[in-house]
Design a protein around this motif. Structure first.
Motif, mmCIF file in Angstrom:
data_model
loop_
_atom_site.group_PDB
_atom_site.id
_atom_site.type_symbol
_atom_site.label_atom_id
_atom_site.label_comp_id
_atom_site.label_asym_id
_atom_site.label_seq_id
_atom_site.Cartn_x
_atom_site.Cartn_y
_atom_site.Cartn_z
ATOM 1 N N THR A 105 0.972 -1.299 -0.088
ATOM 2 C CA THR A 105 0.103 -0.085 -0.099
ATOM 3 C C THR A 105 0.838 1.395 -0.026
ATOM 4 N N MET A 106 0.658 2.252 -0.726
ATOM 5 C CA MET A 106 1.242 3.386 -0.940
ATOM 6 C C MET A 106 0.151 4.560 -0.609
ATOM 7 N N LYS A 107 0.808 5.563 0.381
ATOM 8 C CA LYS A 107 0.023 6.573 0.506
ATOM 9 C C LYS A 107 0.800 8.104 0.171
ATOM 10 N N PHE A 108 0.127 8.866 -0.388
ATOM 11 C CA PHE A 108 0.697 9.914 -0.976
ATOM 12 C C PHE A 108 0.186 11.409 -0.274
ATOM 13 N N GLN A 135 -4.899 13.616 -7.567
ATOM 14 C CA GLN A 135 -4.263 13.412 -8.620
ATOM 15 C C GLN A 135 -3.281 12.757 -8.858
ATOM 16 N N LYS A 136 -2.039 12.800 -7.951
ATOM 17 C CA LYS A 136 -0.788 12.352 -8.074
ATOM 18 C C LYS A 136 -0.977 10.623 -7.824
ATOM 19 N N ARG A 137 -1.933 10.490 -7.001
ATOM 20 C CA ARG A 137 -2.381 8.957 -6.759
ATOM 21 C C ARG A 137 -2.886 8.538 -8.046
ATOM 22 N N ASN A 138 -3.679 9.189 -8.756
ATOM 23 C CA ASN A 138 -4.234 8.630 -9.951
ATOM 24 C C ASN A 138 -3.103 8.497 -10.994
ATOM 25 N N LEU A 139 -2.383 9.508 -11.290
ATOM 26 C CA LEU A 139 -1.522 9.411 -12.220
ATOM 27 C C LEU A 139 -0.477 8.152 -12.041
ATOM 28 N N ILE A 140 -0.068 7.662 -10.729
ATOM 29 C CA ILE A 140 0.771 6.784 -10.225
ATOM 30 C C ILE A 140 -0.135 5.421 -10.709
ATOM 31 N N ARG A 141 -1.194 5.490 -10.200
ATOM 32 C CA ARG A 141 -2.250 4.187 -10.196
ATOM 33 C C ARG A 141 -2.133 3.881 -11.868
ATOM 34 N N ASP A 142 -2.576 4.979 -12.560
ATOM 35 C CA ASP A 142 -2.808 4.456 -14.187
ATOM 36 C C ASP A 142 -1.473 3.912 -14.705
ATOM 37 N N ALA A 143 -0.222 4.441 -14.455
ATOM 38 C CA ALA A 143 0.889 4.032 -14.928
ATOM 39 C C ALA A 143 1.350 2.601 -14.486
ATOM 40 N N LEU A 144 0.771 2.166 -13.053
ATOM 41 C CA LEU A 144 1.192 1.113 -12.686
ATOM 42 C C LEU A 144 0.304 0.085 -13.303
ATOM 43 N N ASP A 172 -1.777 -5.245 -10.724
ATOM 44 C CA ASP A 172 -3.201 -5.360 -10.209
ATOM 45 C C ASP A 172 -3.283 -4.200 -9.031
ATOM 46 N N VAL A 173 -3.848 -2.794 -9.298
ATOM 47 C CA VAL A 173 -3.792 -1.588 -8.192
ATOM 48 C C VAL A 173 -5.352 -1.371 -8.126
ATOM 49 N N THR A 174 -5.529 -1.216 -6.617
ATOM 50 C CA THR A 174 -6.946 -0.761 -6.144
ATOM 51 C C THR A 174 -6.571 0.583 -5.690
ATOM 52 N N ASP A 175 -7.737 1.454 -5.652
ATOM 53 C CA ASP A 175 -7.555 2.648 -4.794
ATOM 54 C C ASP A 175 -8.261 2.345 -3.404
ATOM 55 N N ASN A 176 -7.679 3.171 -2.309
ATOM 56 C CA ASN A 176 -8.273 2.989 -1.123
ATOM 57 C C ASN A 176 -7.842 4.131 -0.377
ATOM 58 N N GLY A 177 -8.270 4.243 0.688
ATOM 59 C CA GLY A 177 -8.228 5.417 1.876
ATOM 60 C C GLY A 177 -9.048 6.494 1.743
ATOM 61 N N ALA A 178 -9.025 7.104 2.876
ATOM 62 C CA ALA A 178 -9.991 8.307 2.951
ATOM 63 C C ALA A 178 -9.227 9.465 2.495
ATOM 64 N N GLY A 179 -9.910 10.430 1.723
ATOM 65 C CA GLY A 179 -9.329 11.609 1.039
ATOM 66 C C GLY A 179 -8.877 10.937 -0.414
ATOM 67 N N ASN A 238 -6.100 9.274 -1.400
ATOM 68 C CA ASN A 238 -4.622 9.381 -1.503
ATOM 69 C C ASN A 238 -3.852 8.176 -1.096
ATOM 70 N N GLU A 239 -4.493 6.890 -1.189
ATOM 71 C CA GLU A 239 -3.838 5.659 -1.165
ATOM 72 C C GLU A 239 -4.117 4.755 -2.367
ATOM 73 N N LEU A 240 -3.288 3.764 -2.662
ATOM 74 C CA LEU A 240 -3.466 2.819 -3.646
ATOM 75 C C LEU A 240 -2.637 1.542 -3.038
ATOM 76 N N THR A 241 -3.095 0.372 -3.416
ATOM 77 C CA THR A 241 -2.538 -0.735 -2.999
ATOM 78 C C THR A 241 -2.280 -1.679 -4.343
ATOM 79 N N ILE A 242 -0.857 -2.121 -4.315
ATOM 80 C CA ILE A 242 -0.612 -2.963 -5.366
ATOM 81 C C ILE A 242 -0.702 -4.495 -5.057
ATOM 82 N N ARG A 243 -1.640 -5.081 -5.577
ATOM 83 C CA ARG A 243 -2.054 -5.993 -5.296
ATOM 84 C C ARG A 243 -1.463 -7.578 -5.968
ATOM 85 N N HIS A 244 -1.320 -8.792 -5.065
ATOM 86 C CA HIS A 244 -0.949 -9.992 -5.788
ATOM 87 C C HIS A 244 0.734 -9.941 -6.145
#
Length: 135
Positions: A27-30, A63-72, A78-85, A87-93
């Motif tokens: 999980t990455m938090k930005f 927006q930063k999270r979305n740019l990184i998520r889309d590139a991953l 396999d990437v999912t969004d999570n976290g209040a606000g 600003n988090e994503l999880t790279i899964r599996h």
């Protein structure tokens, strides 16, 4: 005796396959970047493909999270969004033992995190000169 050895060999293969298929999530938090010009950030995945993303100035943490998520995702992760606000994503599996590092370039965040499920160990460090009040 031959039957017992064959049974042990089959069980050993099953256990080896189970261990090889073990996965972890990272999980990455930005936080909001403070860069005043375009700046590249890199998510290093070892083993795996590194992903570099350009973060424009005046970008929100979401927006930063979305740019990184889309590139991953484009790199096949396999990437999912999570976290209040937003600003988090999880790279899964990811394969067990995979290391994920975030290199923020010159985006100047207060705090960005990489968290791992079932982490055995971790490392934190700064590259280059450390300027605690740097923009």
């Amino acid at each position: 005796m031959t039957r017992i050895l064959k049974t042990i060999a089959v069980l050993g293969c099953i256990l080896a396959v189970s261990v090889a298929q073990a996965t972890v999530d990272k999980t990455m938090k930005f936080s909001k970047p403070t860069n005043r010009a375009n700046s590249d950030v890199t998510v290093e995945v070892d083993p795996g493909q590194d992903v570099t993303v350009t973060i424009p100035p005046n970008t929100s943490a979401e927006q930063k999270r979305n740019l990184i998520r889309d590139a991953l995702r484009a790199a096949g992760y396999d990437v999912t969004d999570n976290g209040a606000g937003g600003n988090e994503l999880t790279i899964r599996h990811l394969a067990n033992g995979t290391k994920v590092r975030f290199r923020p370039g010159s985006t100047g965040e207060r705090r960005d995190d990489v968290l791992s499920t079932a982490a055995v160990m971790g490392t934190a460090y700064f590259e280059g000169p450390f300027a605690p009040f740097d923009q």
